[in-house]
Design a protein around this motif. Structure first.
Motif, PDB file in Angstrom:
ATOM      1  N   ASP A 170      19.748  -1.173  -5.631  1.00  0.00           N
ATOM      2  CA  ASP A 170      19.451  -2.539  -5.223  1.00  0.00           C
ATOM      3  C   ASP A 170      17.972  -2.887  -5.366  1.00  0.00           C
ATOM      4  N   ILE A 171      17.099  -1.895  -5.402  1.00  0.00           N
ATOM      5  CA  ILE A 171      15.681  -2.196  -5.600  1.00  0.00           C
ATOM      6  C   ILE A 171      15.264  -1.957  -7.040  1.00  0.00           C
ATOM      7  N   LEU A 172      16.199  -1.487  -7.897  1.00  0.00           N
ATOM      8  CA  LEU A 172      15.840  -1.189  -9.282  1.00  0.00           C
ATOM      9  C   LEU A 172      15.378  -2.439 -10.006  1.00  0.00           C
ATOM     10  N   SER A 173      16.087  -3.556  -9.812  1.00  0.00           N
ATOM     11  CA  SER A 173      15.683  -4.798 -10.470  1.00  0.00           C
ATOM     12  C   SER A 173      14.321  -5.250  -9.982  1.00  0.00           C
ATOM     13  N   THR A 174      14.017  -4.974  -8.718  1.00  0.00           N
ATOM     14  CA  THR A 174      12.702  -5.331  -8.182  1.00  0.00           C
ATOM     15  C   THR A 174      11.604  -4.519  -8.859  1.00  0.00           C
ATOM     16  N   ILE A 175      11.874  -3.227  -9.073  1.00  0.00           N
ATOM     17  CA  ILE A 175      10.897  -2.382  -9.759  1.00  0.00           C
ATOM     18  C   ILE A 175      10.644  -2.897 -11.170  1.00  0.00           C
ATOM     19  N   VAL A 176      11.711  -3.230 -11.889  1.00  0.00           N
ATOM     20  CA  VAL A 176      11.567  -3.730 -13.252  1.00  0.00           C
ATOM     21  C   VAL A 176      10.759  -5.020 -13.267  1.00  0.00           C
ATOM     22  N   GLU A 181       2.068   1.073   7.105  1.00  0.00           N
ATOM     23  CA  GLU A 181       0.917   0.680   6.291  1.00  0.00           C
ATOM     24  C   GLU A 181       0.055   1.880   5.904  1.00  0.00           C
ATOM     25  N   SER A 182      -0.152   2.801   6.834  1.00  0.00           N
ATOM     26  CA  SER A 182      -0.968   3.978   6.539  1.00  0.00           C
ATOM     27  C   SER A 182      -0.311   4.852   5.485  1.00  0.00           C
ATOM     28  N   TYR A 183       1.006   5.031   5.591  1.00  0.00           N
ATOM     29  CA  TYR A 183       1.703   5.869   4.613  1.00  0.00           C
ATOM     30  C   TYR A 183       1.711   5.219   3.230  1.00  0.00           C
ATOM     31  N   ILE A 184       1.914   3.910   3.178  1.00  0.00           N
ATOM     32  CA  ILE A 184       1.901   3.225   1.886  1.00  0.00           C
ATOM     33  C   ILE A 184       0.506   3.305   1.259  1.00  0.00           C
ATOM     34  N   SER A 185      -0.521   3.155   2.070  1.00  0.00           N
ATOM     35  CA  SER A 185      -1.887   3.269   1.545  1.00  0.00           C
ATOM     36  C   SER A 185      -2.153   4.682   1.026  1.00  0.00           C
ATOM     37  N   ALA A 186      -1.664   5.682   1.764  1.00  0.00           N
ATOM     38  CA  ALA A 186      -1.862   7.073   1.324  1.00  0.00           C
ATOM     39  C   ALA A 186      -1.112   7.340   0.022  1.00  0.00           C
ATOM     40  N   LEU A 187       0.116   6.832  -0.089  1.00  0.00           N
ATOM     41  CA  LEU A 187       0.874   6.994  -1.324  1.00  0.00           C
ATOM     42  C   LEU A 187       0.195   6.277  -2.484  1.00  0.00           C
ATOM     43  N   SER A 188      -0.353   5.111  -2.206  1.00  0.00           N
ATOM     44  CA  SER A 188      -1.057   4.365  -3.244  1.00  0.00           C
ATOM     45  C   SER A 188      -2.285   5.129  -3.736  1.00  0.00           C
ATOM     46  N   ARG A 189      -3.041   5.704  -2.793  1.00  0.00           N
ATOM     47  CA  ARG A 189      -4.213   6.494  -3.186  1.00  0.00           C
ATOM     48  C   ARG A 189      -3.797   7.734  -3.968  1.00  0.00           C
ATOM     49  N   TRP A 245       3.940   0.639  -4.725  1.00  0.00           N
ATOM     50  CA  TRP A 245       3.332   0.803  -3.402  1.00  0.00           C
ATOM     51  C   TRP A 245       2.442  -0.387  -3.081  1.00  0.00           C
ATOM     52  N   GLN A 246       1.706  -0.847  -4.055  1.00  0.00           N
ATOM     53  CA  GLN A 246       0.816  -1.987  -3.809  1.00  0.00           C
ATOM     54  C   GLN A 246       1.603  -3.234  -3.412  1.00  0.00           C
ATOM     55  N   GLN A 247       2.734  -3.462  -4.072  1.00  0.00           N
ATOM     56  CA  GLN A 247       3.543  -4.637  -3.771  1.00  0.00           C
ATOM     57  C   GLN A 247       4.291  -4.500  -2.446  1.00  0.00           C
ATOM     58  N   SER A 248       4.409  -3.269  -1.943  1.00  0.00           N
ATOM     59  CA  SER A 248       5.098  -3.065  -0.665  1.00  0.00           C
ATOM     60  C   SER A 248       4.258  -3.553   0.513  1.00  0.00           C
ATOM     61  N   LYS A 249       2.957  -3.623   0.325  1.00  0.00           N
ATOM     62  CA  LYS A 249       2.084  -4.060   1.418  1.00  0.00           C
ATOM     63  C   LYS A 249       2.331  -5.511   1.812  1.00  0.00           C
ATOM     64  N   PRO A 250       2.342  -6.479   0.873  1.00  0.00           N
ATOM     65  CA  PRO A 250       2.645  -7.862   1.293  1.00  0.00           C
ATOM     66  C   PRO A 250       4.073  -8.020   1.804  1.00  0.00           C
ATOM     67  N   TRP A 251       5.014  -7.227   1.252  1.00  0.00           N
ATOM     68  CA  TRP A 251       6.384  -7.270   1.764  1.00  0.00           C
ATOM     69  C   TRP A 251       6.407  -6.889   3.240  1.00  0.00           C
ATOM     70  N   TYR A 252       5.713  -5.832   3.601  1.00  0.00           N
ATOM     71  CA  TYR A 252       5.700  -5.380   4.993  1.00  0.00           C
ATOM     72  C   TYR A 252       5.017  -6.410   5.884  1.00  0.00           C
ATOM     73  N   ALA A 253       3.915  -6.975   5.411  1.00  0.00           N
ATOM     74  CA  ALA A 253       3.186  -7.959   6.212  1.00  0.00           C
ATOM     75  C   ALA A 253       4.053  -9.180   6.496  1.00  0.00           C
ATOM     76  N   GLN A 254       4.784  -9.649   5.495  1.00  0.00           N
ATOM     77  CA  GLN A 254       5.637 -10.822   5.693  1.00  0.00           C
ATOM     78  C   GLN A 254       6.858 -10.487   6.560  1.00  0.00           C
ATOM     79  N   SER A 255       7.314  -9.243   6.483  1.00  0.00           N
ATOM     80  CA  SER A 255       8.491  -8.854   7.269  1.00  0.00           C
ATOM     81  C   SER A 255       8.193  -8.836   8.759  1.00  0.00           C
TER      82      SER A 255
END
Length: 558
Positions: free
Chosen positions: A534-540, A469-477, A503-513
């Protein structure tokens, strides 16, 4: 000539001559020159080839001349990568040129001065992409005549301040490649180098839904093989090596590095592999040092060689099945790769290690050589086996795997720390391989924090050490800070907005995981999904939703 004669004759009358007569002669001269210029311009326009791009109108030219800094200047370069700034004044020609060359300059799409600035800008990027060199003595005229497609790719890469012009250039290079390669079946060093440059910065202007990174890289490699660039050349002494041969070596090494990087990131089969001739080319360029960036090139190749060896050893290219060998052997192999990385790090001079792109490539290789720790299968009935049998046979249960997981986690955090230490301006200039490496590092960190299972390691402790979570927040900032940074180019802003949204969408993914909802924790069997494809379609999908960021700008995926 007649006008000049009349004007000279009038001036010879001396003080008795009328000033009015001289002025009349000068007016006649100006009028005749104007008529002559209009006639030549009309004839030239009649001979211009038809193009999808029309010459700019007077209003466009006037508007452009008032906004050179916003419309035509490449963004400044920063000291993070040790690059000079190319922001010196220039003067361009606002009208189409007639010089016998049918390109975007003669069509009036870009100014000649803008082309010169883009070439200087590309030269400043050499240390981050040392496989295509434009020497200082190579003029724009030389490039237009002998490297026209490469010049077009350079313009597409360097025109970041004008997103609309960059899209025009990107369409032009795709049309040019289609016409020359698919229809005319051409093969040349110019085409190979153009593809390498286009692919290396393609994430700045391509559409993820239409990405052709793998196909284009394979096209460049196939063309290099057809031109026999991969065949060993006899070299008796340094004095016998021509400039053209050095250029061919760099191009071959560029095909290897770009293709190998993309194939291992996309988990695709590799066409061109490291061999004795690639090693020889790299070593000779390092020894000759015709270009300063040849030293960087040598270590990029060495790092990619280690990545390739790890991929082949642990079968990571297209599957996630660890070879059927015992845990002790895998442990020995991982220790061997760690030793190679240590030796390579000690051989890199301090002035080369200061290059941030090379440091990122080094830490990416460390992650990759330890990725095998993430791939293991719990043996059914393992609880009934003895401790000796488990230590010998089970990679899942072994202490060697636990050590590999810790090393993988440390290397991932080192990579992300290095990335986050870059300035926003430097982050805006990352290449496509670096972009893929960043995504890969985040995927590995997410896998370590959510799906890692080891009987010798506590999952909660690993999750705490990963600090996802800290790294994703830092990348988002960091991405948001990059978006807010002026003078980095509108196209770069769009790319960074997409990355910020990811990065923003990765936060709820991590929380649910971590809360037990496995719907979003995507895996292949019991193995983590680390494939960028495999994550390219998710990015789009995430980029196409158009949410509003905190700065009020919509997310777009162009």
């Amino acid at each position: 000539m007649e006008c000049v004669f009349l004007q000279a004759k009038a001036r010879q009358k001396g003080p008795r001559g009328s000033r009015t007569r001289v002025q009349e002669m000068e007016k006649r001269l100006d009028g005749l020159l104007t008529l002559l210029a209009d006639k030549e311009a009309t004839e030239a326009r009649a001979t211009w080839p038809k193009s999808a791009y029309s010459a700019p109108s007077l209003s466009t030219v006037e508007k452009t001349s008032l906004n050179f800094a916003d419309s035509f200047l490449p963004p400044p370069l920063l000291s993070d990568f040790g690059r000079p700034s190319p922001l010196s004044p220039f003067f361009g020609f606002p009208f189409p040129m007639v010089d016998g060359i049918n390109d975007i300059i003669s069509k009036g799409v870009v100014h000649f001065g803008h082309v010169e600035r883009c070439v200087r800008y590309f030269r400043a990027e050499t240390c981050d992409f040392p496989f295509v060199i434009v020497p200082e003595d190579s003029s724009v005229d030389f490039l237009r005549r002998h490297r026209p497609v490469l010049l077009l790719a350079i313009l597409c890469m360097a025109t970041r301040s004008d997103a609309q012009l960059q899209r025009q250039l990107e369409r032009e290079i795709r049309d040019t490649l289609s016409r020359k390669v698919m229809f005319n079946c051409e093969k040349s060093l110019d085409l190979i180098q153009a593809i390498l440059v286009y692919v290396t910065w393609s994430h700045m202007y391509c559409d993820p839904e239409r990405q052709q990174l793998y196909q284009l890289s394979q096209m460049a490699t196939t063309m290099a093989i057809d031109l026999e660039l991969h065949k060993p050349a006899m070299v008796s002494s340094f004095a016998n090596i021509s400039h053209d041969k050095l250029e061919e070596w760099r191009t071959l090494l560029g095909c290897y590095y770009v293709t190998s990087t993309l194939c291992h990131s996309l988990r695709k089969p590799v066409l061109l592999r490291y061999d004795n001739y690639i090693a020889q080319c790299s070593q000779l360029l390092f020894q000759i040092k015709q270009a300063e960036s040849d030293c960087h090139l040598h270590f990029y190749i060495q790092l990619q060689r280690i990545v390739e060896e790890a991929s082949q050893t642990f079968n990571l290219e297209s599957t996630y099945v660890v070879p059927e060998v015992d845990a002790i052997r895998i442990g020995i192999l991982t220790c061997g790769f760690e030793h190679k990385m240590t030796q390579l790090r000690m051989s890199i001079p301090a002035e080369i290690w200061s290059n941030a792109s090379l440091r990122l490539a080094f830490y990416h290789a460390k992650i990759y050589t330890n990725e095998v720790g993430l791939h293991s299968t719990h043996i059914i009935g393992a609880d009934m086996l003895s401790d000796i049998t488990l230590t010998t046979r089970s990679w899942y249960q072994s202490s060697e795997r636990s050590e590999t997981l810790i090393q993988c986690l440390q290397a991932t955090k080192e990579y992300l720390d290095q990335f986050l230490a870059l300035s926003p301006e430097a982050i805006a200039h990352i290449t496509t391989p670096e972009f893929l490496h960043l995504i890969y590092a985040v995927l590995v960190l997410g896998s370590l924090a959510t799906t890692t299972q080891s009987p010798r390691l506590d999952a909660a402790s690993i999750r705490s050490l990963a600090d996802f979570e800290s790294y994703i927040s830092a990348l988002s900032r960091k991405s948001q800070q990059t978006i807010a940074t002026p003078n980095i180019g509108r196209g770069t802003h769009e790319h960074m907005r997409n990355l910020h949204h990811l990065w923003q969408q990765s936060k709820p993914w991590y929380a649910q995981s971590i809360t037990g909802n496995g719907a979003l924790a995507r895996t292949i069997g019991s193995f983590p999904d680390l494939s960028f494809m495999d994550i390219l379609s998710t990015i789009v999908q995430r980029c196409s939703s158009s949410p509003m960021l905190c700065d009020g700008s919509p997310v777009r995926c162009e």
